[in-house]
Enzyme design. Structure first.
Site, mmCIF file in Angstrom:
data_model
loop_
_atom_site.group_PDB
_atom_site.id
_atom_site.type_symbol
_atom_site.label_atom_id
_atom_site.label_comp_id
_atom_site.label_asym_id
_atom_site.label_seq_id
_atom_site.Cartn_x
_atom_site.Cartn_y
_atom_site.Cartn_z
ATOM 1 N N GLU A 78 1.337 -0.837 -0.055
ATOM 2 C CA GLU A 78 0.136 -0.104 -0.139
ATOM 3 C C GLU A 78 0.073 1.218 0.093
ATOM 4 O O GLU A 78 1.861 1.368 1.054
ATOM 5 C CB GLU A 78 -0.963 0.057 1.471
ATOM 6 C CG GLU A 78 -1.957 -0.689 1.645
ATOM 7 C CD GLU A 78 -2.640 -0.849 0.292
ATOM 8 O OE1 GLU A 78 -2.770 -0.292 -1.014
ATOM 9 O OE2 GLU A 78 -3.519 -2.216 0.016
ATOM 10 N N ARG A 88 -17.250 -0.386 5.452
ATOM 11 C CA ARG A 88 -19.019 -0.837 4.839
ATOM 12 C C ARG A 88 -19.927 -1.966 5.587
ATOM 13 O O ARG A 88 -20.564 -2.305 5.492
ATOM 14 C CB ARG A 88 -18.384 -1.771 3.611
ATOM 15 C CG ARG A 88 -17.412 -2.538 3.388
ATOM 16 C CD ARG A 88 -17.603 -3.531 2.862
ATOM 17 N NE ARG A 88 -16.158 -4.311 2.422
ATOM 18 C CZ ARG A 88 -16.427 -5.433 3.152
ATOM 19 N NH1 ARG A 88 -18.171 -6.060 2.979
ATOM 20 N NH2 ARG A 88 -15.185 -6.209 2.570
ATOM 21 N N CYS A 141 -8.309 -1.557 8.284
ATOM 22 C CA CYS A 141 -6.787 -1.621 7.644
ATOM 23 C C CYS A 141 -5.872 0.081 7.288
ATOM 24 O O CYS A 141 -5.205 0.508 7.571
ATOM 25 C CB CYS A 141 -6.383 -2.687 5.972
ATOM 26 S SG CYS A 141 -6.543 -4.102 6.132
ATOM 27 N N HIS A 167 -0.964 -5.308 2.195
ATOM 28 C CA HIS A 167 -2.464 -6.404 1.549
ATOM 29 C C HIS A 167 -1.775 -7.567 1.693
ATOM 30 O O HIS A 167 -1.305 -7.967 0.428
ATOM 31 C CB HIS A 167 -3.721 -5.507 1.293
ATOM 32 C CG HIS A 167 -4.222 -4.447 2.092
ATOM 33 N ND1 HIS A 167 -4.740 -3.873 2.005
ATOM 34 C CD2 HIS A 167 -5.074 -5.307 3.081
ATOM 35 C CE1 HIS A 167 -5.193 -2.953 2.733
ATOM 36 N NE2 HIS A 167 -6.198 -4.424 3.682
#
Length: 202
Positions: A78, A88, A141, A167
Site C-alpha cells: 500500500e 461498509r 486496515c 495487504h
C-alpha cells in the site's frame, strides 16, 4: 534492529485471518533484525491503542502492518493512507463510522515510508505476485496504516521509525467452494513477508 510486524484477528464472519497466520509464521530473526510479532484487534481505535503501547515498550525501527484483502490475487504494497473511516461492515466491536475523519485536523493522507517499490521488485524477482496499491480501503486496515504513520510524524517524531501496510490475499481454506475467489498459499505469504522485512531492513 527491531521490526514490529502486526496482523489482525478474524473479522467479517471469517474464522481465520491470513494476515496474522502469516505473521505467526515469521522467524524470530531475519538477518540482523529481531522480529516482534503481534496480533491486533480489528477494532477502530483499540487497534492503534494496543499498537502504540507496544511501540512505547519496544521502540522498533520499523512497523509493518499486515491485513487481509479478500479478493486480491497478489501481495499488495500500500502506497497511501487517507484520513477517513467509512466502514461498509461493522468492526469487531460493532463500530461502523461513515465519512468520519480518523484524526480531526490531521493531514488528508500519509504515504508509506517503507521501500515499497524495492519490495515489489524483490518479490517479482522471486516469482511472486506483487503490486503497488494506491488504496488501502476505508476500513480498519487504512485506519491502522494512517494512525501509525500519524504517530510516527507526531508522537514518535525524530525516532526514525518507518512504517507502512501490506495487504495479503485469502488463503485456500477460506475459499473452499468458491473457485472464482483468488487465494494464495500461506507459506507463500510468509515468504513474501520475509522478503519485505529483508528489504525494509536494508
Amino acid at each position: 534492529m527491531k521490526i514490529l510486524v502486526t496482523g489482525f484477528d478474524p473479522f467479517g464472519g471469517e474464522k481465520i485471518n491470513p494476515s496474522y497466520e502469516a505473521v505467526k509464521g515469521l522467524p524470530d530473526r531475519i538477518g540482523d533484525a529481531e522480529i516482534i510479532k503481534m496480533e491486533i484487534p480489528t477494532v477502530r481505535y483499540r487497534s492503534v491503542d494496543v499498537l502504540s503501547e507496544k511501540i512505547d515498550e519496544i521502540w522498533p525501527d520499523a512497523v509493518i502492518s499486515v491485513g487481509q484483502a479478500g479478493g486480491a490475487n497478489a501481495i499488495r504494497l500500500e502506497r497511501v493512507a487517507v484520513n477517513l473511516d467509512d466502514y461498509r461492515i461493522p468492526d469487531n466491536d460493532g463500530n461502523q463510522p461513515v465519512d468520519t475523519p480518523i484524526y480531526v485536523g490531521g493531514p488528508s493522507a500519509y504515504f508509506s515510508t517503507l521501500p515499497i517499490k524495492a519490495i515489489r521488485d524483490a518479490l517479482v524477482d522471486k516469482g511472486m505476485a506483487a503490486e503497488i496499491s494506491n488504496s488501502a480501503g476505508l476500513f480498519v486496515c487504512n485506519h491502522v496504516f494512517y494512525s501509525v504513520r500519524h504517530l510516527c510524524d507526531t508522537k514518535y517524531a525524530g525516532k526514525g521509525i518507518i512504517s507502512g501496510f501490506i495487504h495479503v490475499p485469502f488463503i485456500p481454506e477460506q475459499t473452499l467452494g468458491k473457485p472464482e475467489v483468488p487465494s494464495m498459499p500461506l507459506e507463500d505469504i510468509v515468504k513474501a513477508l520475509v522478503t519485505a522485512v529483508e528489504v525494509a531492513a536494508g
